[in-house]
Design a protein around this motif. Structure first.
Motif, PDB file in Angstrom:
ATOM      1  N   MET A 160       0.819  -1.212   0.000  1.00  0.00           N
ATOM      2  CA  MET A 160       0.000   0.000   0.000  1.00  0.00           C
ATOM      3  C   MET A 160       0.852   1.261   0.000  1.00  0.00           C
ATOM      4  SD  MET A 160      -3.272  -0.828   2.476  1.00  0.00           S
ATOM      5  CE  MET A 160      -2.309  -1.177   3.933  1.00  0.00           C
ATOM      6  N   SER A 161       1.967   1.233   0.740  1.00  0.00           N
ATOM      7  CA  SER A 161       2.770   2.450   0.882  1.00  0.00           C
ATOM      8  C   SER A 161       3.899   2.529  -0.134  1.00  0.00           C
ATOM      9  CB  SER A 161       3.371   2.520   2.294  1.00  0.00           C
ATOM     10  OG  SER A 161       4.349   1.523   2.478  1.00  0.00           O
TER      11      SER A 161
ATOM     12  N   VAL B 265      -6.694   8.374  -8.998  1.00  0.00           N
ATOM     13  CA  VAL B 265      -7.923   8.082  -8.251  1.00  0.00           C
ATOM     14  C   VAL B 265      -7.581   7.431  -6.917  1.00  0.00           C
ATOM     15  CG1 VAL B 265     -10.063   6.760  -8.258  1.00  0.00           C
ATOM     16  CG2 VAL B 265      -9.307   7.908 -10.346  1.00  0.00           C
ATOM     17  N   GLY B 266      -6.627   6.502  -6.939  1.00  0.00           N
ATOM     18  CA  GLY B 266      -6.221   5.835  -5.703  1.00  0.00           C
ATOM     19  C   GLY B 266      -5.648   6.809  -4.695  1.00  0.00           C
TER      20      GLY B 266
ATOM     21  N   LEU C  29      -9.395  -2.432  -0.207  1.00  0.00           N
ATOM     22  CA  LEU C  29     -10.327  -2.342  -1.323  1.00  0.00           C
ATOM     23  C   LEU C  29      -9.830  -1.346  -2.374  1.00  0.00           C
ATOM     24  CD1 LEU C  29     -13.774  -2.424   0.535  1.00  0.00           C
ATOM     25  CD2 LEU C  29     -12.741  -4.232  -0.871  1.00  0.00           C
ATOM     26  N   ILE C  30      -9.163  -0.285  -1.912  1.00  0.00           N
ATOM     27  CA  ILE C  30      -8.608   0.680  -2.861  1.00  0.00           C
ATOM     28  C   ILE C  30      -7.529   0.029  -3.710  1.00  0.00           C
ATOM     29  CG2 ILE C  30      -7.159   2.742  -3.039  1.00  0.00           C
ATOM     30  CD1 ILE C  30      -8.733   3.939  -0.762  1.00  0.00           C
ATOM     31  N   ILE C  31      -6.650  -0.737  -3.071  1.00  0.00           N
ATOM     32  CA  ILE C  31      -5.592  -1.422  -3.814  1.00  0.00           C
ATOM     33  C   ILE C  31      -6.199  -2.376  -4.840  1.00  0.00           C
ATOM     34  CG2 ILE C  31      -3.618  -2.978  -3.637  1.00  0.00           C
ATOM     35  CD1 ILE C  31      -3.107  -0.218  -2.530  1.00  0.00           C
ATOM     36  N   LEU C  32      -7.193  -3.160  -4.409  1.00  0.00           N
ATOM     37  CA  LEU C  32      -7.848  -4.098  -5.333  1.00  0.00           C
ATOM     38  C   LEU C  32      -8.565  -3.336  -6.444  1.00  0.00           C
ATOM     39  CD1 LEU C  32      -9.320  -6.706  -2.808  1.00  0.00           C
ATOM     40  CD2 LEU C  32      -7.342  -6.985  -4.307  1.00  0.00           C
TER      41      LEU C  32
ATOM     42  N   PRO D 120     -13.287  -2.485   9.815  1.00  0.00           N
ATOM     43  CA  PRO D 120     -13.654  -1.258   9.089  1.00  0.00           C
ATOM     44  C   PRO D 120     -12.509  -0.273   8.907  1.00  0.00           C
ATOM     45  CG  PRO D 120     -15.351  -1.814  10.680  1.00  0.00           C
ATOM     46  CD  PRO D 120     -14.208  -2.748  10.937  1.00  0.00           C
ATOM     47  N   ARG D 121     -11.479  -0.356   9.741  1.00  0.00           N
ATOM     48  CA  ARG D 121     -10.346   0.548   9.596  1.00  0.00           C
ATOM     49  C   ARG D 121      -9.357   0.054   8.547  1.00  0.00           C
ATOM     50  NH1 ARG D 121      -9.018   4.357  13.446  1.00  0.00           N
ATOM     51  NH2 ARG D 121     -10.508   4.610  15.131  1.00  0.00           N
TER      52      ARG D 121
END
Length: 438
Positions: A112-113, A251-252, A229-232, A222-223
């Motif tokens: 992610m980072s 967008v990401g 989901l953004i990565i996917l 939820p955190r």
């Protein structure tokens, strides 16, 4: 002067300049300008500004600052701590669940980072004290986090893969897909060694961390899920033909910033400014290196060094795997002293015609090169991840951290050997999703 001899002089000069402590981009420009002036005259210098800025005239480069903003917005929140805690709660009943959750958290956070040091800092601050408290050896606790942080340059989205794709004109989408299976394989090797090392040390009785209720397990999700989901979603948009890598990255980045504001309450303009400032600084550094590497490549080509090296390699009557081993040794040594982006930008344009002539797939080679660069991140003398771990756990000596990291270096060598034996591990997924390359 013979181009091969001139190439040797360029290599020596480049090493000396970079070892002086000067920035990579400035060093490449100094070497390029010096050799062009000495061997091609003042006229060649007139093209340097055009090449410098022309190298940045590439729409795909927009994805680099966008992915960096994605990573910076995630790293500025408690996402790393929440990710670690979520995996710990769900894997607590698994034998060795704590070390597995740490490596899993490193892999996800690094993906992610996109930053190895940020991953080591975010996961290590919680994971290392917790593993030591439960009896894990210091070497396993520190080494697993240092090695886990390197996975970010292999598992997509990866800035390193973007740089390789731009410098070799290779499909970035294929490169991202090529890193998925090898990245999971490497993470599995890390986990296997960590569990074996813990069992061998006689600490098997502490492998389970504790018990959590189902309510506590679902409470943390939820955190964490929005970022995943953004990565996917980014990967789906890219491979579903919905948008280009640059568009999906933009967008990401926007969505990650919104989640950081909404979920982690990153309201403060000062904090948001810090995210944008750090992202801009890192993006400019990478783009400056890319531009300078373009001038460096022009110098090598203008003085016929690249062509002479490729021709010389082609005349060698050696087995292609011996050639590949020699290339990997060169990359390994370079990775000990230079960041992955710099090594790729300087070496990839030279190595690409060599490996393709030898019959190697450039997509497969990108994965091998990336794993090779990961070794440099946990190996002295530069070994940035080692110093980050020492900073967050100063009572663990650098020698212990290094000793604990060495088995993971061995795991990376094993991964490279496996990829050499089974190259389909890197090429199968891109061919299935995007069709076979022509």
């Amino acid at each position: 002067m013979d181009p091969l001899l001139l190439g040797a002089l360029v290599a020596v000069a480049t090493i000396l300049v970079l070892f002086s402590g000067i920035s990579v981009a400035i060093g490449l420009l100094i070497v390029s300008a010096g050799f062009l002036l000495a061997f091609d005259g003042f006229r060649s210098l007139e093209l340097m500004p055009e090449i410098l800025f022309g190298k940045l005239d590439n729409f795909a480069l927009l994805s680099i600052p966008m992915f960096i903003i994605m990573g910076a917005s995630i790293a500025s929140t408690r996402a790393g701590a929440d990710l670690y805690e979520a995996l710990e709660r769900w894997l607590t009943r698994v034998p060795g669940g704590l070390v597995v959750s740490n490596l899993g958290a490193c892999a996800l956070f690094a993906a992610m980072s996109g930053s190895s040091p940020a991953t080591c800092a975010a996961i290590g601050k919680m994971g290392i004290p917790e593993m030591r408290k439960r009896g894990y050896p210091d070497g396993v606790a520190a080494g697993s986090i240092a090695a886990g942080g390197t996975l970010g340059i292999l598992i997509p989205p990866s800035v390193t893969m973007i740089v390789y794709g731009i410098s070799t004109e290779t499909s970035i989408g294929r490169l991202f897909l090529a890193g998925v299976i090898p990245g999971l394989m490497l993470m599995g090797l890390f986990m296997a060694w960590s569990l074996y090392s813990t069992w061998r040390s006689g600490n098997a009785s502490v492998l389970s961390a504790g018990n959590y209720s189902w309510a506590e397990k679902f409470e943390i999700l939820p955190r964490v899920l929005p970022f995943m989901l953004i990565i996917l979603g980014v990967l789906y948009a890219m491979y579903g033909g919905i948008a280009t890598p640059s568009e999906t990255a933009a967008v990401g980045a926007l969505l990650c910033l919104l989640i950081a504001v909404i979920i982690y309450r990153l309201w403060s303009p000062k904090l948001l400014w810090t995210v944008l400032r750090d992202s801009t600084r890192e993006s400019v550094m990478i783009l400056f290196i890319i531009a300078a590497a373009g001038v460096f490549s022009y110098m090598l080509s203008s003085l016929f060094i690249t062509q002479a090296i490729a021709e010389w390699i082609g005349t060698l009557s050696v087995n292609r795997w011996i050639l590949m081993a020699a290339i990997n040794v060169f990359l390994l040594i370079a990775g000990f002293f230079l960041p992955p982006v710099a090594v790729i930008l300087m070496a990839a344009p030279i190595l690409l015609p060599i490996i393709t002539t030898a019959g190697f797939d450039p997509i497969w080679f990108a994965v091998v090169l990336t794993i090779n660069m990961e070794i440099g991140l946990i190996s002295p003398p530069v070994g940035l991840n080692l110093y980050v771990i020492n900073g967050i756990a100063p009572d663990i000596s650098l020698k212990t951290i290094l000793t604990g990291s060495l088995p993971f270096v061995a795991c990376m060598f094993v991964a490279i050997v496996i990829l050499c034996l089974f190259p389909e591990l890197a090429t199968w997924l891109p061919d299935v999703v995007m069709g076979e390359a022509r």
